[in-house]
Design a protein around this motif. Structure first.
Motif, short mmCIF file in Angstrom:
data_model
loop_
_atom_site.label_atom_id
_atom_site.label_comp_id
_atom_site.label_asym_id
_atom_site.label_seq_id
_atom_site.Cartn_x
_atom_site.Cartn_y
_atom_site.Cartn_z
N VAL A 201 0.84 -1.21 0.00
CA VAL A 201 0.00 0.00 0.00
C VAL A 201 0.87 1.25 0.00
O VAL A 201 0.61 2.21 -0.75
CB VAL A 201 -0.94 0.00 1.22
N ASN A 202 1.91 1.25 0.82
CA ASN A 202 2.80 2.42 0.87
C ASN A 202 3.54 2.63 -0.43
O ASN A 202 3.72 3.77 -0.89
CB ASN A 202 3.79 2.27 2.03
N THR A 203 3.98 1.54 -1.05
CA THR A 203 4.65 1.67 -2.34
C THR A 203 3.72 2.27 -3.38
O THR A 203 4.11 3.16 -4.15
CB THR A 203 5.15 0.29 -2.82
N MET A 204 2.46 1.82 -3.41
CA MET A 204 1.51 2.37 -4.37
C MET A 204 1.18 3.83 -4.07
O MET A 204 0.99 4.64 -4.98
CB MET A 204 0.23 1.53 -4.39
N ASN A 205 1.11 4.19 -2.79
CA ASN A 205 0.90 5.59 -2.43
C ASN A 205 2.02 6.47 -2.99
O ASN A 205 1.77 7.56 -3.52
CB ASN A 205 0.83 5.75 -0.91
N TRP A 206 3.24 5.99 -2.88
CA TRP A 206 4.38 6.75 -3.41
C TRP A 206 4.33 6.79 -4.94
O TRP A 206 4.65 7.82 -5.55
CB TRP A 206 5.70 6.14 -2.94
N ARG B 142 -6.52 -5.10 -22.08
CA ARG B 142 -6.49 -6.46 -21.53
C ARG B 142 -5.93 -6.45 -20.12
O ARG B 142 -5.37 -5.47 -19.65
CB ARG B 142 -5.60 -7.36 -22.40
N LEU B 143 -6.06 -7.59 -19.43
CA LEU B 143 -5.37 -7.77 -18.17
C LEU B 143 -3.89 -7.99 -18.45
O LEU B 143 -3.51 -8.47 -19.52
CB LEU B 143 -5.94 -8.98 -17.40
N LEU B 144 -3.07 -7.64 -17.49
CA LEU B 144 -1.62 -7.77 -17.67
C LEU B 144 -1.22 -9.23 -17.86
O LEU B 144 -1.48 -10.08 -17.01
CB LEU B 144 -0.90 -7.20 -16.44
N THR B 145 -0.61 -9.51 -19.00
CA THR B 145 -0.03 -10.84 -19.25
C THR B 145 1.35 -10.71 -19.87
O THR B 145 1.96 -11.71 -20.24
CB THR B 145 -0.92 -11.66 -20.22
N LEU C 10 7.07 -4.62 -20.33
CA LEU C 10 6.75 -3.31 -19.77
C LEU C 10 7.97 -2.76 -19.02
O LEU C 10 7.89 -2.47 -17.82
CB LEU C 10 5.55 -3.41 -18.84
N PRO C 11 9.08 -2.60 -19.70
CA PRO C 11 10.31 -2.17 -19.01
C PRO C 11 10.20 -0.79 -18.38
O PRO C 11 10.76 -0.55 -17.31
CB PRO C 11 11.37 -2.21 -20.11
N TYR C 12 9.47 0.12 -19.05
CA TYR C 12 9.38 1.48 -18.48
C TYR C 12 8.54 1.48 -17.20
O TYR C 12 8.91 2.12 -16.21
CB TYR C 12 8.78 2.45 -19.49
N CYS C 13 7.43 0.75 -17.20
CA CYS C 13 6.61 0.66 -15.99
C CYS C 13 7.42 0.07 -14.84
O CYS C 13 7.38 0.58 -13.70
CB CYS C 13 5.38 -0.22 -16.24
N GLU C 14 8.17 -0.98 -15.11
CA GLU C 14 8.98 -1.59 -14.07
C GLU C 14 10.08 -0.63 -13.61
O GLU C 14 10.40 -0.58 -12.41
CB GLU C 14 9.59 -2.90 -14.57
N ALA C 15 10.64 0.14 -14.53
CA ALA C 15 11.68 1.10 -14.17
C ALA C 15 11.12 2.18 -13.24
O ALA C 15 11.78 2.60 -12.29
CB ALA C 15 12.27 1.74 -15.42
N VAL C 16 9.90 2.62 -13.52
CA VAL C 16 9.26 3.62 -12.66
C VAL C 16 9.05 3.06 -11.25
O VAL C 16 9.36 3.71 -10.25
CB VAL C 16 7.91 4.07 -13.26
N LEU D 288 3.34 -4.62 -9.73
CA LEU D 288 3.25 -4.33 -11.16
C LEU D 288 1.82 -4.48 -11.66
O LEU D 288 1.34 -3.67 -12.47
CB LEU D 288 4.19 -5.24 -11.95
N LEU D 289 1.12 -5.51 -11.20
CA LEU D 289 -0.27 -5.73 -11.62
C LEU D 289 -1.16 -4.58 -11.16
O LEU D 289 -1.95 -4.04 -11.96
CB LEU D 289 -0.78 -7.05 -11.03
N ILE D 290 -1.04 -4.18 -9.90
CA ILE D 290 -1.85 -3.07 -9.39
C ILE D 290 -1.50 -1.78 -10.12
O ILE D 290 -2.39 -1.02 -10.53
CB ILE D 290 -1.65 -2.91 -7.88
N PHE D 291 -0.21 -1.54 -10.30
CA PHE D 291 0.26 -0.32 -10.96
C PHE D 291 -0.30 -0.21 -12.37
O PHE D 291 -0.85 0.83 -12.77
CB PHE D 291 1.79 -0.34 -10.99
N THR D 292 -0.17 -1.26 -13.16
CA THR D 292 -0.63 -1.21 -14.55
C THR D 292 -2.16 -1.10 -14.63
O THR D 292 -2.68 -0.40 -15.49
CB THR D 292 -0.15 -2.44 -15.34
N CYS D 293 -2.86 -1.78 -13.72
CA CYS D 293 -4.32 -1.68 -13.73
C CYS D 293 -4.78 -0.26 -13.42
O CYS D 293 -5.70 0.26 -14.05
CB CYS D 293 -4.92 -2.67 -12.73
N LEU D 294 -4.14 0.36 -12.45
CA LEU D 294 -4.52 1.72 -12.07
C LEU D 294 -4.29 2.70 -13.21
O LEU D 294 -5.18 3.49 -13.56
CB LEU D 294 -3.73 2.17 -10.83
#
Length: 252
Positions: A60-65, A91-94, A99-105, A201-207
């Motif tokens: 939760v704290n990571t997602m808040n940040w 689609r849902l994340l598969t 997704l290198p940029y999302c993971e980098a963020v 990563l799943l929560i981040f991409t869905c949001l």
């Protein structure tokens, strides 16, 4: 008789991890095994505490940040959404590895605002030494992950938020760096590291697939100053607007 009743109830009502732990405990007691003493009520309470403290609160704290930084860096949020749109659309994340940029963020957020800056305490099991310092058996050890993640020896301009530091010139993910240890390292590292990474990563991409996060009208942008509480680096409470996206729309 009481143990038997608990066992029968658990056997019929296993719906989550806590139920499963109670079932295992009840089975051991019902069978009269010597191992039953290894899973006491104290152990069960500690498992539940670990689930909420280490498994939920940190996420939760990571997602808040993440949201706080995306509101403060809308250009980064736009790049995140473009990668999501290009790779997975609605689609849902598969496509985790695409997704290198999302993971980098996410990695940069974990670095610059390490949720557990001093990790969790460990105890030496025998006399040892580190860097010329003698450490007796039974010494409590705290690892300063914050210092590591903000050390100019390993990170150029560590106070700057730059997800690109985790990418190569072609925009692909760099190999894991030894100076990046949000989950600690070694045999006593976080046992749920793989689960936590996939979950975040799943929560981040869905949001960010569904919403664009903006400053709330009449409110300041979320503060990026760390708010240290006990062992955790938390956000100062903030308000933002989650604007639903039209497919392919950054919403800014």
């Amino acid at each position: 008789m009481r143990v038997r009743n608990v066992y029968l109830w658990c056997k019929r009502n296993v719906s989550d991890l806590v139920d499963d732990v109670l079932k295992i405990q009840a089975e051991a007691k019902a069978a009269g095994e010597d191992q039953a003493d290894l899973l006491t009520d104290v152990n069960v309470r500690q498992v539940v505490a670990d689930i909420f403290g280490a498994g939920i609160d940190t996420t939760v704290n990571t997602m808040n940040w993440c949201i706080a930084y995306m509101v403060n860096y809308p250009d980064v949020q736009t790049k995140v959404q473009k990668e999501i749109d290009d790779v997975i659309g609605q689609r849902l994340l598969t496509d985790k590895n695409k997704l290198p940029y999302c993971e980098a963020v996410i990695h940069e957020v974990m670095r610059i605002r390490t949720v557990l800056p001093l990790n969790v305490p460990h105890l030496t099991l025998e006399d040892t030494s580190v860097g010329g310092y003698n450490i007796p058996k039974g010494t409590q050890i705290w690892t300063n992950l914050w210092k590591l993640h903000m050390d100019e020896k390993y990170w150029m301009e560590p106070e700057q938020f730059r997800p690109e530091r985790f990418l190569d010139e072609d925009g692909q993910a760099l190999p894991k760096q030894d100076s990046f240890l949000p989950f600690s390292v070694g045999r006593r590292a976080c046992v749920a590291e793989v689960l936590a990474k996939n979950e975040i990563l799943l929560i981040f991409t869905c949001l960010f697939q569904q919403f664009t996060f903006l400053p709330a009208p009449g409110k300041e942008k979320p503060s990026l100053e760390p708010n240290f509480q006990a062992l955790v680096t938390r956000c100062i409470p903030y308000e933002v607007v989650a604007r639903e996206r039209i497919s392919g729309d950054s919403g800014t």
